[in-house]
Design a protein around this motif. Structure first.
Motif, PDB file in Angstrom:
ATOM      1  N   VAL A  72       0.839  -1.201   0.000  1.00 28.71           N
ATOM      2  CA  VAL A  72       0.000   0.000   0.000  1.00 28.71           C
ATOM      3  C   VAL A  72       0.872   1.249   0.000  1.00 28.71           C
ATOM      4  O   VAL A  72       0.602   2.218  -0.731  1.00 28.71           O
ATOM      5  CB  VAL A  72      -0.974  -0.009   1.209  1.00 28.71           C
ATOM      6  CG1 VAL A  72      -1.676   1.323   1.369  1.00 28.71           C
ATOM      7  CG2 VAL A  72      -1.978  -1.143   1.066  1.00 28.71           C
ATOM      8  N   ALA A  73       1.940   1.240   0.795  1.00 29.40           N
ATOM      9  CA  ALA A  73       2.846   2.395   0.846  1.00 29.40           C
ATOM     10  C   ALA A  73       3.522   2.608  -0.511  1.00 29.40           C
ATOM     11  O   ALA A  73       3.646   3.750  -0.976  1.00 29.40           O
ATOM     12  CB  ALA A  73       3.897   2.196   1.937  1.00 29.40           C
ATOM     13  N   ALA A  74       3.947   1.533  -1.168  1.00 23.25           N
ATOM     14  CA  ALA A  74       4.588   1.649  -2.487  1.00 23.25           C
ATOM     15  C   ALA A  74       3.598   2.173  -3.526  1.00 23.25           C
ATOM     16  O   ALA A  74       3.961   2.989  -4.379  1.00 23.25           O
ATOM     17  CB  ALA A  74       5.160   0.301  -2.919  1.00 23.25           C
ATOM     18  N   ALA A  75       2.358   1.718  -3.457  1.00 20.23           N
ATOM     19  CA  ALA A  75       1.343   2.205  -4.398  1.00 20.23           C
ATOM     20  C   ALA A  75       1.054   3.687  -4.154  1.00 20.23           C
ATOM     21  O   ALA A  75       0.908   4.465  -5.107  1.00 20.23           O
ATOM     22  CB  ALA A  75       0.061   1.390  -4.260  1.00 20.23           C
ATOM     23  N   PHE A  76       0.988   4.098  -2.902  1.00 22.53           N
ATOM     24  CA  PHE A  76       0.757   5.507  -2.575  1.00 22.53           C
ATOM     25  C   PHE A  76       1.919   6.365  -3.074  1.00 22.53           C
ATOM     26  O   PHE A  76       1.712   7.438  -3.643  1.00 22.53           O
ATOM     27  CB  PHE A  76       0.569   5.669  -1.063  1.00 22.53           C
ATOM     28  CG  PHE A  76       0.235   7.067  -0.640  1.00 22.53           C
ATOM     29  CD1 PHE A  76      -0.971   7.645  -0.979  1.00 22.53           C
ATOM     30  CD2 PHE A  76       1.141   7.804   0.098  1.00 22.53           C
ATOM     31  CE1 PHE A  76      -1.276   8.942  -0.599  1.00 22.53           C
ATOM     32  CE2 PHE A  76       0.847   9.099   0.487  1.00 22.53           C
ATOM     33  CZ  PHE A  76      -0.369   9.671   0.141  1.00 22.53           C
TER      34      PHE A  76
END
Length: 148
Positions: A118-122
């Motif tokens: 999720v952090a990488a996608a954000f």
């Protein structure tokens, strides 16, 4: 005194350092992962999927780092609003989405990867917005360059 030029140089040095660390970690990963799994008392069946995740993420990760290095080199050369920088930002954002997808799939065997995915996608999404801003700035700059 600290100035933007020194900041770009510091960022460039840090980027090169991280590239070196990632390459070293790729070679040390079998040893590190094996010891990590044995030390945390996890099942040894996790070693191979964890190594596969690391190696799969290393490719887009290194690609993003090399693009970041080229982007910083352009900025250091006072070439900020150019198409090449837009391309570098696009590459870095797609690499972030690729890492996110890999980590999302890996989250089925190691739950913490879902949070990192999720952090990488954000991060990839934020980079897309920055890329779009720079792309518009390049278009305005090019239009102004042709204006008499």
């Amino acid at each position: 005194m600290w100035n933007p030029g020194k900041s770009v140089v510091a960022s460039s040095v840090c980027t090169k350092l991280v590239i070196g660390l990632v390459i070293c970690f790729v070679f040390a990963a079998p040893y590190v992962v094996k010891n990590y799994v044995l030390y945390t008392m996890r099942d040894p069946y996790v070693i191979k999927p964890l190594l596969a995740t690391i190696y799969a993420c290393a490719v887009p990760g290194l690609t993003a780092l090399f693009s970041l290095d080229r982007l910083l080199a352009n900025i250091r050369a006072k070439k900020v609003f150019i198409e090449r920088n837009v391309r570098h930002l696009r590459i870095i954002s797609w690499c972030s989405f690729a890492v996110s997808a890999i980590l999302f799939i890996s989250g089925f065997y190691y739950l913490l990867f879902l949070l990192v995915a999720v952090a990488a996608a954000f991060f990839g999404l934020i980079l897309r917005v920055v890329k779009n801003v720079i792309e518009q700035a390049v278009a305005i700059k090019n239009e102004n360059d042709f204006t008499i």
